[in-house]
Design a protein around this motif. Sequence first.
Motif, mmCIF file in Angstrom:
data_model
loop_
_atom_site.group_PDB
_atom_site.id
_atom_site.type_symbol
_atom_site.label_atom_id
_atom_site.label_comp_id
_atom_site.label_asym_id
_atom_site.label_seq_id
_atom_site.Cartn_x
_atom_site.Cartn_y
_atom_site.Cartn_z
ATOM 1 N N SER A 276 10.741 -3.558 5.010
ATOM 2 C CA SER A 276 10.822 -2.221 5.608
ATOM 3 C C SER A 276 12.244 -1.903 6.063
ATOM 4 O O SER A 276 12.731 -0.782 5.873
ATOM 5 C CB SER A 276 9.859 -2.121 6.795
ATOM 6 N N GLU B 233 0.847 -1.182 0.000
ATOM 7 C CA GLU B 233 0.000 0.000 0.000
ATOM 8 C C GLU B 233 0.886 1.237 0.000
ATOM 9 O O GLU B 233 1.813 1.354 0.820
ATOM 10 C CB GLU B 233 -0.902 0.001 1.235
ATOM 11 N N LYS B 234 0.603 2.146 -0.905
ATOM 12 C CA LYS B 234 1.399 3.360 -1.011
ATOM 13 C C LYS B 234 1.365 4.125 0.301
ATOM 14 O O LYS B 234 0.304 4.361 0.873
ATOM 15 C CB LYS B 234 0.870 4.231 -2.151
ATOM 16 N N GLY B 235 2.540 4.489 0.772
ATOM 17 C CA GLY B 235 2.652 5.223 2.019
ATOM 18 C C GLY B 235 2.732 4.347 3.243
ATOM 19 O O GLY B 235 3.088 4.820 4.331
ATOM 20 N N LYS B 236 2.401 3.069 3.103
ATOM 21 C CA LYS B 236 2.438 2.141 4.246
ATOM 22 C C LYS B 236 3.374 0.962 4.019
ATOM 23 O O LYS B 236 3.752 0.274 4.962
ATOM 24 C CB LYS B 236 1.031 1.639 4.553
ATOM 25 N N GLY B 237 3.710 0.692 2.764
ATOM 26 C CA GLY B 237 4.645 -0.381 2.477
ATOM 27 C C GLY B 237 4.005 -1.755 2.457
ATOM 28 O O GLY B 237 2.798 -1.904 2.238
ATOM 29 N N ARG C 150 14.383 -1.170 2.955
ATOM 30 C CA ARG C 150 14.107 0.131 2.356
ATOM 31 C C ARG C 150 14.707 1.261 3.189
ATOM 32 O O ARG C 150 15.261 2.216 2.650
ATOM 33 C CB ARG C 150 12.594 0.318 2.197
ATOM 34 N N ARG C 151 14.593 1.148 4.500
ATOM 35 C CA ARG C 151 15.102 2.213 5.354
ATOM 36 C C ARG C 151 16.630 2.286 5.309
ATOM 37 O O ARG C 151 17.216 3.371 5.247
ATOM 38 C CB ARG C 151 14.634 1.981 6.800
#
Length: 235
Positions: free
Chosen positions: A219, A121-125, A222-223
């Motif tokens: 996550s 989900e865009k913005g939530k990953g 990505r971070r």
Amino acid sequence: MTEQQRKTPYDLPDVSGLSIGILGGTGDQGKGLARRFALAGHRVTIGSRKAERAQAAADDLAGGQDAGLPVSGAENPVAAGGSDVVIVAVPWEGHKATLESLRAELAGKIVVDCVNPLGFEKGKGAFALPVEEGSAAEQAAAVLPDSRVVAAFHHVSAKLLLDPGVDGMELDVLVLGDDREATDLVQALAGRIPGMRGVYGGRLHNAHQIEALTANLISINRRYKAHAGLRITDV
């Protein structure tokens, strides 16, 4: 006797002669596992719905720096029926239908499911999707009553698997299943890839949290712009 030897209660089997089929072997995860197992000396058959697509993926692997790897391509039924162990690396959307279509070919075989049911989900990953049977691995077991289903290889970076500059994969592979002989064999297969180790992670009904943890690793990656894996301490 070393501390590690003391904590190993039994020897894992010799799996060096086993052939491996990979359903979904044209995707990055399946293709990467195909490459690593072929480098370890296993005969690997990449499976796809279309034989020509599977062969193209095999030809791509067997060229360049990895020339001569024992990799071939075939339609899924041929890849499944002609291999000792079959790894399922298909997209979640086609997971159940693919396995239902191969029930006869997979009967009596060890089937290793590494599929992660995830949504984005865009913005939530990334996030874990609910599965009626509990997990992808449990769905595979329900669809394939005559197969020995094991869950493993969920947290392995496809990019590192495919990278010719990466000699070893420094991580532990959690292996789950209800059949001790089958989980031992898959642990041994994981150990065929340099740097990897197979670690028993529980029975198949614990597979949901293993599959879901992949969302957390995405996550992390990505971070930190990384390709994180897992290491289990004190075993």
